[in-house]
Design a protein around this motif. Structure first.
Motif, mmCIF file in Angstrom:
data_model
loop_
_atom_site.group_PDB
_atom_site.id
_atom_site.type_symbol
_atom_site.label_atom_id
_atom_site.label_comp_id
_atom_site.label_asym_id
_atom_site.label_seq_id
_atom_site.Cartn_x
_atom_site.Cartn_y
_atom_site.Cartn_z
ATOM 1 N N LEU A 1 -11.314 2.718 -2.623
ATOM 2 C CA LEU A 1 -11.858 3.998 -0.997
ATOM 3 C C LEU A 1 -13.243 5.079 -2.442
ATOM 4 O O LEU A 1 -14.647 5.014 -1.589
ATOM 5 C CB LEU A 1 -11.192 5.369 -0.710
ATOM 6 N N GLU A 2 -13.153 5.299 -3.764
ATOM 7 C CA GLU A 2 -13.720 5.647 -4.243
ATOM 8 C C GLU A 2 -15.226 5.234 -4.646
ATOM 9 O O GLU A 2 -16.847 4.995 -4.294
ATOM 10 C CB GLU A 2 -13.594 6.697 -5.267
ATOM 11 N N LEU A 3 -14.659 3.284 -4.502
ATOM 12 C CA LEU A 3 -15.767 2.589 -5.118
ATOM 13 C C LEU A 3 -17.386 2.176 -3.706
ATOM 14 O O LEU A 3 -17.974 1.846 -3.409
ATOM 15 C CB LEU A 3 -15.648 1.377 -5.299
ATOM 16 N N GLY A 4 -16.054 2.770 -2.098
ATOM 17 C CA GLY A 4 -16.916 2.391 -0.992
ATOM 18 C C GLY A 4 -16.878 0.911 -0.496
ATOM 19 O O GLY A 4 -17.470 1.112 0.489
ATOM 20 N N PHE A 5 -15.652 0.415 -0.794
ATOM 21 C CA PHE A 5 -15.398 -0.753 -0.311
ATOM 22 C C PHE A 5 -14.620 -0.931 1.101
ATOM 23 O O PHE A 5 -14.890 -1.874 1.656
ATOM 24 C CB PHE A 5 -14.337 -1.539 -1.259
ATOM 25 N N VAL A 6 -13.594 0.633 1.194
ATOM 26 C CA VAL A 6 -13.759 1.222 2.493
ATOM 27 C C VAL A 6 -13.510 1.792 2.752
ATOM 28 O O VAL A 6 -14.559 3.128 1.960
ATOM 29 C CB VAL A 6 -11.760 1.096 1.785
ATOM 30 N N ASP A 7 -13.609 2.517 3.703
ATOM 31 C CA ASP A 7 -13.889 3.894 4.435
ATOM 32 C C ASP A 7 -13.250 4.877 4.906
ATOM 33 O O ASP A 7 -13.473 6.067 5.557
ATOM 34 C CB ASP A 7 -15.064 3.855 4.614
ATOM 35 N N ALA A 8 -11.731 4.115 5.041
ATOM 36 C CA ALA A 8 -10.782 4.827 5.778
ATOM 37 C C ALA A 8 -9.371 5.169 4.980
ATOM 38 O O ALA A 8 -8.790 4.323 4.047
ATOM 39 C CB ALA A 8 -9.718 3.834 7.092
ATOM 40 N N PRO A 9 -9.731 6.527 4.701
ATOM 41 C CA PRO A 9 -8.426 7.192 3.209
ATOM 42 C C PRO A 9 -6.822 6.504 4.234
ATOM 43 O O PRO A 9 -6.870 6.581 5.215
ATOM 44 C CB PRO A 9 -9.039 8.598 3.421
ATOM 45 N N LEU A 10 -6.027 6.673 3.063
ATOM 46 C CA LEU A 10 -4.596 7.142 3.866
ATOM 47 C C LEU A 10 -4.017 7.741 4.126
ATOM 48 O O LEU A 10 -4.268 8.988 3.897
ATOM 49 C CB LEU A 10 -3.901 6.256 2.417
ATOM 50 N N PRO A 11 -3.348 7.822 5.557
ATOM 51 C CA PRO A 11 -2.707 9.011 5.661
ATOM 52 C C PRO A 11 -2.490 9.854 5.038
ATOM 53 O O PRO A 11 -0.970 9.419 4.350
ATOM 54 C CB PRO A 11 -1.914 8.378 7.923
ATOM 55 N N PRO B 1 0.327 -1.188 0.209
ATOM 56 C CA PRO B 1 0.197 -0.348 0.064
ATOM 57 C C PRO B 1 0.683 0.931 -0.028
ATOM 58 O O PRO B 1 0.280 2.236 -0.489
ATOM 59 C CB PRO B 1 -1.026 -0.175 1.687
ATOM 60 N N THR B 2 1.807 1.056 0.511
ATOM 61 C CA THR B 2 3.028 2.378 0.153
ATOM 62 C C THR B 2 3.641 2.737 -1.355
ATOM 63 O O THR B 2 3.544 3.928 -1.545
ATOM 64 C CB THR B 2 3.978 2.113 1.182
ATOM 65 N N SER C 1 0.280 11.609 5.150
ATOM 66 C CA SER C 1 2.253 11.702 5.519
ATOM 67 C C SER C 1 2.412 10.531 5.522
ATOM 68 O O SER C 1 3.794 10.424 5.157
ATOM 69 C CB SER C 1 2.213 12.346 6.964
ATOM 70 N N GLY C 2 1.827 9.577 5.301
ATOM 71 C CA GLY C 2 2.271 8.083 5.369
ATOM 72 C C GLY C 2 2.847 7.759 6.510
ATOM 73 O O GLY C 2 4.363 7.278 6.069
ATOM 74 N N GLY C 3 2.614 7.717 7.551
ATOM 75 C CA GLY C 3 3.032 7.501 8.723
ATOM 76 C C GLY C 3 3.164 6.395 9.171
ATOM 77 O O GLY C 3 4.029 6.095 9.402
ATOM 78 N N ALA C 4 1.962 5.509 8.696
ATOM 79 C CA ALA C 4 1.863 4.309 9.291
ATOM 80 C C ALA C 4 3.375 3.189 9.143
ATOM 81 O O ALA C 4 3.619 3.392 7.787
ATOM 82 C CB ALA C 4 0.684 3.747 8.488
ATOM 83 N N SER C 5 4.429 2.644 9.900
ATOM 84 C CA SER C 5 4.951 2.231 9.100
ATOM 85 C C SER C 5 4.591 0.974 8.676
ATOM 86 O O SER C 5 3.034 -0.070 8.993
ATOM 87 C CB SER C 5 5.765 1.476 10.573
ATOM 88 N N SER C 6 5.540 0.291 7.209
ATOM 89 C CA SER C 6 4.865 -1.535 6.949
ATOM 90 C C SER C 6 5.998 -1.904 6.900
ATOM 91 O O SER C 6 7.633 -2.001 6.941
ATOM 92 C CB SER C 6 4.558 -0.618 5.155
ATOM 93 N N SER C 7 5.887 -3.902 7.376
ATOM 94 C CA SER C 7 7.268 -4.578 7.454
ATOM 95 C C SER C 7 6.966 -5.200 6.085
ATOM 96 O O SER C 7 7.777 -6.299 5.546
ATOM 97 C CB SER C 7 6.907 -5.213 8.597
ATOM 98 N N GLY C 8 6.734 -4.830 4.754
ATOM 99 C CA GLY C 8 6.527 -5.542 4.212
ATOM 100 C C GLY C 8 7.268 -4.919 2.476
ATOM 101 O O GLY C 8 8.078 -3.814 3.234
ATOM 102 N N SER C 9 7.796 -5.773 2.004
ATOM 103 C CA SER C 9 8.432 -6.203 0.845
ATOM 104 C C SER C 9 8.545 -4.118 0.410
ATOM 105 O O SER C 9 6.879 -4.263 0.027
ATOM 106 C CB SER C 9 8.884 -6.621 0.162
ATOM 107 N N GLY D 1 0.511 0.952 -5.760
ATOM 108 C CA GLY D 1 -0.937 0.549 -4.358
ATOM 109 C C GLY D 1 -1.718 1.509 -3.794
ATOM 110 O O GLY D 1 -3.169 1.313 -3.707
ATOM 111 N N LYS D 2 -1.248 2.855 -3.918
ATOM 112 C CA LYS D 2 -1.929 4.408 -3.380
ATOM 113 C C LYS D 2 -3.216 4.460 -4.182
ATOM 114 O O LYS D 2 -4.192 4.217 -3.629
ATOM 115 C CB LYS D 2 -0.641 5.224 -2.922
ATOM 116 N N LYS D 3 -3.330 3.728 -5.674
ATOM 117 C CA LYS D 3 -3.847 3.960 -6.428
ATOM 118 C C LYS D 3 -4.806 3.273 -6.188
ATOM 119 O O LYS D 3 -5.987 3.819 -5.915
ATOM 120 C CB LYS D 3 -3.947 4.160 -7.977
#
Length: 211
Positions: free
Chosen positions: A182-192, A169-170, A194-202, A174-176
């Motif tokens: 989000l626009e389709l209403g499948f999720v309701d929480a937008p990405l931050p 997602p980072t 600042s992208g401050g959420a850490s990710s341990s993925g590749s 992935g962001k797009k």
């Protein structure tokens, strides 16, 4: 000179039977029958760059199962989108996605096969696998947008989730993809923002096979 005794021998019924059989065989055989000709040379020709039976790099580029083949399908899909022929565009993008997926998996398998044998060659194949996986994810994302244009969110959502899982997602793609969800209403929480959420993925796309 033929004697009377010889004449009596020739007049024997067995002689006439043999003579008749010989005449029949002569009639059945073609007059110009010849021994089949052998090829001028039965020696195998060496396989080299001048031999038309050897696939050249240019021939591989024209093959459908190649990066170039997938890119041609992407170009055809783009033309179909410009003409608002979304059915054709979806077909071309689906085909391109499958081509890129197969090619990426083949490169990955080659990289694994040469691991520990020729690390330079193994790394080269893995790099190609990642680059082709990126093209696959691009085609998947474009296919999801086409399904949105067709008002088929039930087809777009699974594709967008696959892009996020592969890209992380980072990453930009992935962001797009998440924004589309989000626009389709499948999720309701937008990405931050600042992208401050850490990710341990590749930080690279996944080369795992997509359906």
């Amino acid at each position: 000179m033929i004697s009377a005794g010889n004449i009596r021998t020739f007049s024997h019924p067995v002689y006439f039977a043999l003579l008749s059989a010989a005449l029949v065989l002569t009639t059945l055989l073609p007059a110009n029958a010849q021994t089949p000709q052998q090829p001028e040379s039965s020696q195998a020709q060496p396989l080299d760059s001048t031999n038309p039976n050897v696939a050249s790099p240019e021939a591989q580029n024209n093959s459908l199962l190649s990066v170039q083949g997938g890119q041609r399908l992407m170009s055809e899909a783009s033309s179909a989108i410009s003409a608002q022929n979304y059915t054709l565009a979806a077909k071309k993008l689906q085909d391109a996605r499958q081509v890129f997926n197969q090619v990426s998996n083949f490169y990955q398998e080659l990289g694994t096969s040469f691991s520990g044998i020729d690390n330079r060659l193994a790394d080269t194949q893995r790099k190609k696998a990642l680059e082709t996986a990126q093209l696959r994810d691009d085609a998947t994302y474009q296919l999801a947008l086409v399904h949105r244009a067709q008002n088929k969110p039930e087809l777009a959502v699974p594709l967008l989730v696959q892009v996020i899982r592969s890209q992380n997602p980072t990453r930009e793609l992935g962001k797009k993809a998440y924004q589309q969800l989000l626009e389709l209403g499948f999720v309701d929480a937008p990405l931050p923002r600042s992208g401050g959420a850490s990710s341990s993925g590749s930080n690279r796309p996944s080369t795992s096979q997509q359906k």
